[in-house]
Design a protein around this motif. Structure first.
Motif, PDB file in Angstrom:
ATOM      1  N   SER A 198       0.854  -1.198   0.000  1.00 28.26           N
ATOM      2  CA  SER A 198       0.000   0.000   0.000  1.00 28.26           C
ATOM      3  C   SER A 198       0.889   1.247   0.000  1.00 28.26           C
ATOM      4  O   SER A 198       2.113   1.141   0.098  1.00 28.26           O
ATOM      5  CB  SER A 198      -0.870  -0.054   1.257  1.00 28.26           C
ATOM      6  OG  SER A 198      -0.046  -0.289   2.387  1.00 28.26           O
ATOM      7  N   PRO A 199       0.300   2.464  -0.076  1.00 31.49           N
ATOM      8  CA  PRO A 199       1.127   3.680  -0.042  1.00 31.49           C
ATOM      9  C   PRO A 199       2.025   3.724   1.211  1.00 31.49           C
ATOM     10  O   PRO A 199       1.641   3.236   2.277  1.00 31.49           O
ATOM     11  CB  PRO A 199       0.090   4.799  -0.031  1.00 31.49           C
ATOM     12  CG  PRO A 199      -1.102   4.198  -0.720  1.00 31.49           C
ATOM     13  CD  PRO A 199      -1.108   2.752  -0.317  1.00 31.49           C
ATOM     14  N   HIS A 200       3.204   4.356   1.049  1.00 27.96           N
ATOM     15  CA  HIS A 200       4.225   4.361   2.110  1.00 27.96           C
ATOM     16  C   HIS A 200       3.687   4.630   3.515  1.00 27.96           C
ATOM     17  O   HIS A 200       4.026   3.936   4.461  1.00 27.96           O
ATOM     18  CB  HIS A 200       5.269   5.462   1.857  1.00 27.96           C
ATOM     19  CG  HIS A 200       5.976   5.372   0.547  1.00 27.96           C
ATOM     20  ND1 HIS A 200       6.018   4.244  -0.219  1.00 27.96           N
ATOM     21  CD2 HIS A 200       6.690   6.316  -0.120  1.00 27.96           C
ATOM     22  CE1 HIS A 200       6.731   4.487  -1.306  1.00 27.96           C
ATOM     23  NE2 HIS A 200       7.142   5.731  -1.281  1.00 27.96           N
ATOM     24  N   LEU A 201       2.867   5.702   3.621  1.00 29.35           N
ATOM     25  CA  LEU A 201       2.474   6.158   4.950  1.00 29.35           C
ATOM     26  C   LEU A 201       1.537   5.196   5.671  1.00 29.35           C
ATOM     27  O   LEU A 201       1.256   5.368   6.848  1.00 29.35           O
ATOM     28  CB  LEU A 201       1.841   7.558   4.866  1.00 29.35           C
ATOM     29  CG  LEU A 201       2.831   8.666   4.501  1.00 29.35           C
ATOM     30  CD1 LEU A 201       2.110   9.987   4.207  1.00 29.35           C
ATOM     31  CD2 LEU A 201       3.856   8.871   5.621  1.00 29.35           C
ATOM     32  N   THR A 202       1.058   4.187   4.966  1.00 32.07           N
ATOM     33  CA  THR A 202       0.140   3.233   5.608  1.00 32.07           C
ATOM     34  C   THR A 202       0.850   1.953   6.053  1.00 32.07           C
ATOM     35  O   THR A 202       0.242   1.104   6.704  1.00 32.07           O
ATOM     36  CB  THR A 202      -1.007   2.849   4.644  1.00 32.07           C
ATOM     37  OG1 THR A 202      -0.438   2.158   3.510  1.00 32.07           O
ATOM     38  CG2 THR A 202      -1.773   4.056   4.148  1.00 32.07           C
ATOM     39  N   HIS A 203       2.133   1.811   5.685  1.00 25.98           N
ATOM     40  CA  HIS A 203       2.826   0.543   5.984  1.00 25.98           C
ATOM     41  C   HIS A 203       2.830   0.194   7.472  1.00 25.98           C
ATOM     42  O   HIS A 203       2.544  -0.935   7.860  1.00 25.98           O
ATOM     43  CB  HIS A 203       4.285   0.615   5.505  1.00 25.98           C
ATOM     44  CG  HIS A 203       4.431   0.523   4.014  1.00 25.98           C
ATOM     45  ND1 HIS A 203       5.640   0.447   3.384  1.00 25.98           N
ATOM     46  CD2 HIS A 203       3.504   0.479   3.014  1.00 25.98           C
ATOM     47  CE1 HIS A 203       5.464   0.370   2.074  1.00 25.98           C
ATOM     48  NE2 HIS A 203       4.174   0.405   1.835  1.00 25.98           N
TER      49      HIS A 203
END
Ligand code: CTP
Length: 447
Positions: A198-203
């Protein structure tokens, strides 16, 4: 004396192999069996062979049909062996019908009937649990993951999670998955492990929730953007007896792994400088150019390049300095100078500036040159002052190269291995710490 030769991997030796060897032996007086070497099999994309070459040779010996066993180690060796051993007949199973006709120039070629209903592939599948994996995210990398997962035993991608259900369903349809979800709680119930793409900030959040749900996690790069978050997640995985692996693909590819062991063995003396560059131009508005989604070349490309420095020079970083060209709040070019007690290094990254994308490792005796794209390592050269000593190394880097990390992830789960020597947890934490320093604007100069 009539000499017959046949070749195979003979993994988990089964009745099909035994029948084939008996039939081959019956074609003459003397049977030579070529057993593939481990590296030859890996080079051919056979990632799942269970028995090593010694075990496979022993198994072939135990059948009592082989008068001589040779190791097959390179493409073209069959022609060499046939000529070297004065072979009269080349025999192989009928699944290869037609594919060895080119050997007719050297000896008689016979395709023997294959035993129906059994193969090493089948036995490997039967003896291994299949882990159900769910993918979080349905973007570019998620799409590449599915075909790669199909060449690894022990994994089946069963579902996808995307907050936008229409996107999840489109992905499900495209890859023929069992389930598509927009709700994490429903998604996580049906899987044994997740791949966070998923997008970086959701890892961080997805990895944490998955670990709390007792699922193993393979997380795309950048794993997380803070050292403390990385530590917390690895501790959590350890406490719960789960595998957590950063999907740093280059760390798992055979060419790069050999490069590291060669350098560590001293072929270029002491390593004094490492230069790693990676650039991929982004010209249309995408996540990479969006400051709100942690875009920029540090978050995009630092993990692979820092991994290379850390594998070669260790984690004892003394100081870090960055120089960046910014565009709408994201770094489209960054040069990082990273020093170690006895070595210097640099990473040169671009999404709006093109660099060569090579890796150069300089030592007291020579240097290693890996041409662009070094991160898909299939070739490198070891060079010396005396050019007659230079050596070129070739490897295969199959498909999109994600298969190597997927295989390690599954192997870690099966063998209850919490840590991978290919990328240690502490090395992954160090990568997150350097990225965090950059994002905190520590020692960053705009150019
Ligand atoms: N063979 C056979 N009958 C089978 C399986 C293999 O006659 N049921 C033959 C192959 O045709 C080949 C030899 O055995 O001549 C060695 O094959 P190998 O590739 O080692 O075995 P497989 O079981 O086909 O292995 P894999 O599933 O990994 O391809």
């Amino acid at each position: 004396m009539k000499k017959v030769i046949t070749y195979g991997t003979y993994d988990l030796l089964h009745q099909g192999h035994i029948n084939l060897l008996r039939r081959a032996k019956e074609l003459g007086d003397y049977l030579i069996v070529g057993v593939t070497s481990d590296s030859f099999d890996r080079g051919r994309g056979k990632l799942n062979v269970r028995n090593n070459v010694l075990e496979r040779v022993e198994a072939v010996k135990a059948t009592g049909y082989a008068d001589q066993i040779v190791i097959e180690d390179y493409v073209g060796q069959k022609i060499d062996d046939i000529q070297k051993y004065d072979v009269d007949v080349f025999a192989i199973g009928s699944d290869w019908e037609g594919q060895f006709d080119y050997l007719n120039e050297y000896c008689q070629v016979v395709y023997l009937p294959r035993t129906e209903g059994i193969s090493s592939t089948m036995l490997r599948k039967e003896s291994q649990n299949v882990f159900r994996v769910g993918i979080i995210g349905s973007g570019r990398i998620a799409k590449r993951f599915i075909p790669e997962s199909k060449v690894v035993n022990g994994i089946e991608v069963v579902s996808v999670l995307n907050p936008d259900l229409r996107e999840a369903k489109a992905f499900q349809q495209q890859f023929d998955l069992l389930e598509a979800h927009s709700d994490f709680a429903n998604f996580i119930k049906g899987v044994d492990a997740v791949y966070v793409a998923s997008p970086h900030l959701t890892h961080y959040d997805y990895a944490k929730r998955s670990l709390y749900a007792d699922k193993h996690v393979l997380c795309e790069i950048p794993f997380v953007l803070k050292g403390e978050e990385a530590k917390e997640l690895y501790d959590l995985a350890e406490q719960r007896g789960l595998v957590l692996l950063e999907a740093c693909k280059t760390a798992h590819c055979p060419g790069f792994m050999h490069l590291v062991t060669l350098v560590k063995s001293g072929v270029i003396g002491d390593v004094v400088d490492v230069k790693a560059s990676l650039s991929k131009m982004v010209t249309i508005p995408m996540r990479e150019l969006d400051v709100a989604q942690a875009g920029g070349c540090i978050t995009e490309h630092a993990p692979l390049t820092l991994m290379a420095l850390i594998k070669l020079l260790g984690r004892d970083i003394t100081d870090v300095n960055f120089h960046s060209r910014m565009q709408n709040g994201v770094d489209v070019f960054t040069k990082g100078i990273i020093n170690f007690p006895h070595a210097t290094s640099s990473i040169t990254l671009g999404i709006g500036v093109k660099t060569e994308g090579n890796l150069v490792i300089s030592g007291t005796k020579g240097y290693v040159y890996v041409p662009a794209p070094w991160w898909l390592t299939d070739y490198f050269e070891v060079r010396y002052e005396d050019q007659t000593k230079n050596k070129k190394f070739f490897y295969s880097y199959d498909g999109d190269g994600l298969r190597y990390e997927i295989q390690e992830f599954i192997s870690m789960i099966v063998n209850h291995r919490m840590s991978s020597y290919r990328l240690r947890r502490r090395e992954s934490i160090t990568i997150a710490e350097v990225i965090e320093k950059y994002r905190n604007k520590e020692n960053v100069t705009e150019i």
